[in-house]
Design a protein around this motif. Structure first.
Motif, short mmCIF file in Angstrom:
data_model
loop_
_atom_site.label_atom_id
_atom_site.label_comp_id
_atom_site.label_asym_id
_atom_site.label_seq_id
_atom_site.Cartn_x
_atom_site.Cartn_y
_atom_site.Cartn_z
N HIS A 227 -15.64 -0.76 -0.98
CA HIS A 227 -14.79 -0.07 0.01
C HIS A 227 -13.54 0.50 -0.68
O HIS A 227 -12.76 -0.24 -1.28
CB HIS A 227 -14.39 -1.02 1.13
CG HIS A 227 -13.66 -0.33 2.25
ND1 HIS A 227 -14.31 0.22 3.31
CD2 HIS A 227 -12.34 -0.08 2.42
CE1 HIS A 227 -13.41 0.77 4.11
NE2 HIS A 227 -12.21 0.61 3.60
N VAL A 228 -13.36 1.80 -0.57
CA VAL A 228 -12.20 2.47 -1.17
C VAL A 228 -11.07 2.54 -0.14
O VAL A 228 -11.28 3.01 0.98
CB VAL A 228 -12.57 3.89 -1.66
CG1 VAL A 228 -11.35 4.62 -2.18
CG2 VAL A 228 -13.65 3.80 -2.73
N LEU B 45 -4.48 1.92 -1.35
CA LEU B 45 -4.44 1.31 -2.68
C LEU B 45 -4.64 2.37 -3.76
O LEU B 45 -5.13 2.09 -4.85
CB LEU B 45 -5.51 0.22 -2.81
CG LEU B 45 -5.36 -0.99 -1.88
CD1 LEU B 45 -6.54 -1.93 -2.03
CD2 LEU B 45 -4.05 -1.71 -2.13
N GLY B 46 -4.29 3.59 -3.43
CA GLY B 46 -4.40 4.68 -4.41
C GLY B 46 -5.82 5.15 -4.62
O GLY B 46 -6.16 5.60 -5.72
N GLY B 47 -6.65 5.03 -3.59
CA GLY B 47 -8.04 5.45 -3.72
C GLY B 47 -8.87 4.48 -4.55
O GLY B 47 -9.85 4.86 -5.17
N ARG B 48 -8.45 3.21 -4.54
CA ARG B 48 -9.14 2.18 -5.32
C ARG B 48 -9.85 1.19 -4.38
O ARG B 48 -9.47 1.03 -3.23
CB ARG B 48 -8.15 1.38 -6.16
CG ARG B 48 -7.41 2.15 -7.19
CD ARG B 48 -6.47 1.19 -7.93
NE ARG B 48 -5.72 1.86 -8.96
CZ ARG B 48 -4.43 2.16 -8.86
NH1 ARG B 48 -3.74 1.87 -7.78
NH2 ARG B 48 -3.83 2.76 -9.86
N ARG C 51 -2.40 -7.52 2.23
CA ARG C 51 -1.72 -6.83 3.33
C ARG C 51 -2.45 -5.55 3.71
O ARG C 51 -2.62 -5.25 4.90
CB ARG C 51 -0.28 -6.49 2.94
CG ARG C 51 0.67 -7.62 3.11
CD ARG C 51 2.11 -7.13 2.98
NE ARG C 51 2.82 -8.12 2.20
CZ ARG C 51 3.56 -7.88 1.13
NH1 ARG C 51 3.73 -6.66 0.70
NH2 ARG C 51 4.15 -8.85 0.49
N GLU C 52 -2.86 -4.79 2.72
CA GLU C 52 -3.56 -3.53 2.99
C GLU C 52 -4.93 -3.76 3.61
O GLU C 52 -5.35 -3.03 4.50
CB GLU C 52 -3.68 -2.71 1.70
CG GLU C 52 -2.35 -2.27 1.12
CD GLU C 52 -1.49 -1.45 2.08
OE1 GLU C 52 -2.04 -0.76 2.97
OE2 GLU C 52 -0.26 -1.49 1.94
N VAL C 53 -5.65 -4.77 3.13
CA VAL C 53 -6.95 -5.12 3.72
C VAL C 53 -6.75 -5.52 5.19
O VAL C 53 -7.49 -5.07 6.08
CB VAL C 53 -7.64 -6.25 2.93
CG1 VAL C 53 -8.85 -6.79 3.68
CG2 VAL C 53 -8.05 -5.76 1.54
#
Length: 64
Positions: free
Chosen positions: A26-27, A31-34, A51-53
């Motif tokens: 999953h991109v 996260l900067g396209g990571r 946090r982002e997830v």
């Protein structure tokens, strides 16, 4: 946050198979396209990634 703690949180929240697949495939634009694995390899903190997830998958606040 240690990476082992991060991996446990992922597994607890999404199940071990889905967590592993998500981390690898999953991109996240946040996260900067990571992917999670790429972000960890690039040196982003596990806490920031978690946090982002959580934001991307609407994880309830009590489990963040």
């Amino acid at each position: 946050m240690r990476i082992t703690v991060f991996r446990r949180l992922m597994s607890d929240e999404f199940g071990p198979v889905r967590a592993e697949t998500m981390a690898k495939d999953h991109v996240f634009s946040s996260l900067g396209g990571r992917t999670v694995d790429e972000a960890l390899a690039a040196g982003l903190s596990a806490k920031e990634i978690w946090r982002e997830v959580c934001q991307a998958f609407d994880v309830p606040a009590e489990r963040r």
